[in-house]
Design a protein around this motif. Structure first.
Motif, PDB file in Angstrom:
ATOM      1  N   ASP A  15      -9.412 -50.704 -51.425  1.00  0.00           N
ATOM      2  CA  ASP A  15     -10.155 -50.444 -52.505  1.00  0.00           C
ATOM      3  C   ASP A  15     -11.747 -50.215 -52.045  1.00  0.00           C
ATOM      4  O   ASP A  15     -12.224 -49.347 -52.716  1.00  0.00           O
ATOM      5  N   SER A  16     -11.976 -50.630 -50.913  1.00  0.00           N
ATOM      6  CA  SER A  16     -13.439 -50.435 -50.534  1.00  0.00           C
ATOM      7  C   SER A  16     -13.547 -49.179 -49.745  1.00  0.00           C
ATOM      8  O   SER A  16     -14.669 -48.840 -49.282  1.00  0.00           O
ATOM      9  N   ALA A  17     -12.288 -48.370 -49.390  1.00  0.00           N
ATOM     10  CA  ALA A  17     -12.625 -47.351 -48.762  1.00  0.00           C
ATOM     11  C   ALA A  17     -13.002 -46.001 -49.583  1.00  0.00           C
ATOM     12  O   ALA A  17     -12.643 -46.055 -50.923  1.00  0.00           O
ATOM     13  N   PHE A  18     -13.795 -45.159 -49.248  1.00  0.00           N
ATOM     14  CA  PHE A  18     -14.249 -44.088 -49.752  1.00  0.00           C
ATOM     15  C   PHE A  18     -13.690 -42.846 -49.538  1.00  0.00           C
ATOM     16  O   PHE A  18     -13.453 -42.333 -48.299  1.00  0.00           O
ATOM     17  N   ILE A  19     -13.023 -42.200 -50.601  1.00  0.00           N
ATOM     18  CA  ILE A  19     -12.049 -41.170 -50.510  1.00  0.00           C
ATOM     19  C   ILE A  19     -12.899 -40.014 -51.172  1.00  0.00           C
ATOM     20  O   ILE A  19     -12.868 -40.024 -52.535  1.00  0.00           O
ATOM     21  N   ALA A  20     -13.491 -38.718 -50.790  1.00  0.00           N
ATOM     22  CA  ALA A  20     -14.192 -37.878 -51.487  1.00  0.00           C
ATOM     23  C   ALA A  20     -13.280 -37.018 -52.163  1.00  0.00           C
ATOM     24  O   ALA A  20     -12.255 -36.654 -51.711  1.00  0.00           O
ATOM     25  N   PRO A  21     -13.980 -36.547 -53.209  1.00  0.00           N
ATOM     26  CA  PRO A  21     -13.133 -35.432 -54.041  1.00  0.00           C
ATOM     27  C   PRO A  21     -12.689 -34.288 -53.069  1.00  0.00           C
ATOM     28  O   PRO A  21     -13.594 -33.935 -52.106  1.00  0.00           O
ATOM     29  N   GLY A  22     -11.556 -33.678 -53.325  1.00  0.00           N
ATOM     30  CA  GLY A  22     -11.072 -32.676 -52.789  1.00  0.00           C
ATOM     31  C   GLY A  22     -10.183 -32.954 -51.444  1.00  0.00           C
ATOM     32  O   GLY A  22      -9.548 -32.071 -50.741  1.00  0.00           O
ATOM     33  N   CYS A  23      -9.935 -34.345 -51.312  1.00  0.00           N
ATOM     34  CA  CYS A  23      -9.026 -34.786 -50.269  1.00  0.00           C
ATOM     35  C   CYS A  23      -7.547 -34.746 -50.664  1.00  0.00           C
ATOM     36  O   CYS A  23      -7.376 -34.922 -51.993  1.00  0.00           O
ATOM     37  N   THR A  24      -6.642 -34.491 -49.812  1.00  0.00           N
ATOM     38  CA  THR A  24      -5.213 -34.607 -50.257  1.00  0.00           C
ATOM     39  C   THR A  24      -4.787 -35.544 -49.278  1.00  0.00           C
ATOM     40  O   THR A  24      -4.927 -35.508 -48.051  1.00  0.00           O
ATOM     41  N   ILE A  25      -4.065 -36.893 -49.727  1.00  0.00           N
ATOM     42  CA  ILE A  25      -3.520 -37.559 -48.940  1.00  0.00           C
ATOM     43  C   ILE A  25      -2.192 -37.968 -49.071  1.00  0.00           C
ATOM     44  O   ILE A  25      -1.632 -38.123 -50.334  1.00  0.00           O
ATOM     45  N   VAL A  26      -1.052 -37.565 -48.151  1.00  0.00           N
ATOM     46  CA  VAL A  26       0.325 -37.467 -48.482  1.00  0.00           C
ATOM     47  C   VAL A  26       0.949 -38.515 -47.809  1.00  0.00           C
ATOM     48  O   VAL A  26       0.856 -38.597 -46.381  1.00  0.00           O
ATOM     49  N   GLY A  27       2.054 -39.149 -48.316  1.00  0.00           N
ATOM     50  CA  GLY A  27       2.912 -40.052 -47.709  1.00  0.00           C
ATOM     51  C   GLY A  27       2.631 -41.181 -47.198  1.00  0.00           C
ATOM     52  O   GLY A  27       1.920 -42.112 -47.819  1.00  0.00           O
ATOM     53  N   ASP A  28       2.963 -41.571 -46.054  1.00  0.00           N
ATOM     54  CA  ASP A  28       2.903 -42.914 -45.352  1.00  0.00           C
ATOM     55  C   ASP A  28       1.656 -42.832 -44.389  1.00  0.00           C
ATOM     56  O   ASP A  28       1.589 -42.951 -43.388  1.00  0.00           O
ATOM     57  N   VAL A  29       0.674 -43.038 -45.414  1.00  0.00           N
ATOM     58  CA  VAL A  29      -0.870 -43.133 -44.785  1.00  0.00           C
ATOM     59  C   VAL A  29      -1.565 -44.640 -45.068  1.00  0.00           C
ATOM     60  O   VAL A  29      -1.352 -44.742 -46.520  1.00  0.00           O
ATOM     61  N   THR A  30      -1.785 -45.299 -44.315  1.00  0.00           N
ATOM     62  CA  THR A  30      -2.464 -46.401 -44.434  1.00  0.00           C
ATOM     63  C   THR A  30      -4.209 -46.207 -44.086  1.00  0.00           C
ATOM     64  O   THR A  30      -4.229 -45.879 -42.991  1.00  0.00           O
ATOM     65  N   ILE A  31      -5.060 -46.624 -44.874  1.00  0.00           N
ATOM     66  CA  ILE A  31      -6.571 -46.480 -44.566  1.00  0.00           C
ATOM     67  C   ILE A  31      -7.285 -47.833 -44.969  1.00  0.00           C
ATOM     68  O   ILE A  31      -7.004 -48.469 -45.999  1.00  0.00           O
ATOM     69  N   GLY A  32      -7.968 -48.385 -44.063  1.00  0.00           N
ATOM     70  CA  GLY A  32      -8.356 -49.877 -43.730  1.00  0.00           C
ATOM     71  C   GLY A  32      -9.925 -49.807 -44.626  1.00  0.00           C
ATOM     72  O   GLY A  32     -10.478 -48.660 -45.041  1.00  0.00           O
TER      73      GLY A  32
END
Length: 188
Positions: free
Chosen positions: A20-37
């Protein structure tokens, strides 16, 4: 958490897991088995596609604008494939292409650089802007590699390492400002 303007795409029963604390900017595409800390940031127009293996991104890592991250599946003779494993406090410059490699804690990937399957970027090491780290090459800790194909240029001194750490802190703070700006823009 709602992430307006971000394409989150489950595939093959895998859905991205984003702190929840990660910043994901508009326009990004994140697909499948991704983990972001925690406190990591994925900047504008990045693509993280884990449709055939996994992508793991640690804490306080930033992936800058326009970068592409992917991985490779298991193959005959290679039952593990080439997942993409990125540690904590990593800096990945704009328009980098990172594919099925390992970037250890505090590693740095310069603008437009390429890192290929099974390559390793060691802790506090720097892959120079525009460099191509070819398959299976291993950069040691605190080494600077550059060129196409990349080769060791020299060891990094303490000033260079501290500069990379300052860059990580800058991106963590800047991500908070961008998150607030995106939220404000959505309200208007």
């Amino acid at each position: 958490m709602n992430r307006p303007g971000v394409n989150i795409v489950p595939i093959h029963g895998k859905t991205p897991k984003i702190d929840d604390s990660a910043f994901i900017a508009p326009g990004c595409t994140i697909v499948g088995d991704v983990t972001i800390g925690a406190e990591s940031s994925i900047w504008y127009n990045c693509v993280l596609r884990a449709d055939v293996s996994r992508i793991v991104i640690g804490e306080r890592t930033n992936v800058q604008d326009g970068s592409v991250l992917h991985c490779d599946p298991p193959r005959p003779g290679d039952p593990d494939g080439s997942p993409l494993i990125i540690g904590d406090d990593v800096l990945i410059g704009h328009m980098a292409m990172i594919h099925g490699c390992v970037i250890e804690n505090r590693g740095f990937v310069g603008l437009g650089a390429i890192a290929m399957n099974k390559a390793v970027i060691g802790s506090d090491a720097m892959l120079a802007a525009g460099a191509m780290l070819t398959e299976g090459k291993v950069m040691g800790e605190r080494e600077l590699w550059g060129g196409r194909p990349a080769r060791k240029m020299r060891d990094l001194d303490e000033a260079a390492v501290m500069g990379m750490r300052m860059g990580t802190a800058h991106y963590a703070e800047n991500a908070r400002h961008h998150a607030a700006a995106v939220d404000e823009a959505l309200k208007s």
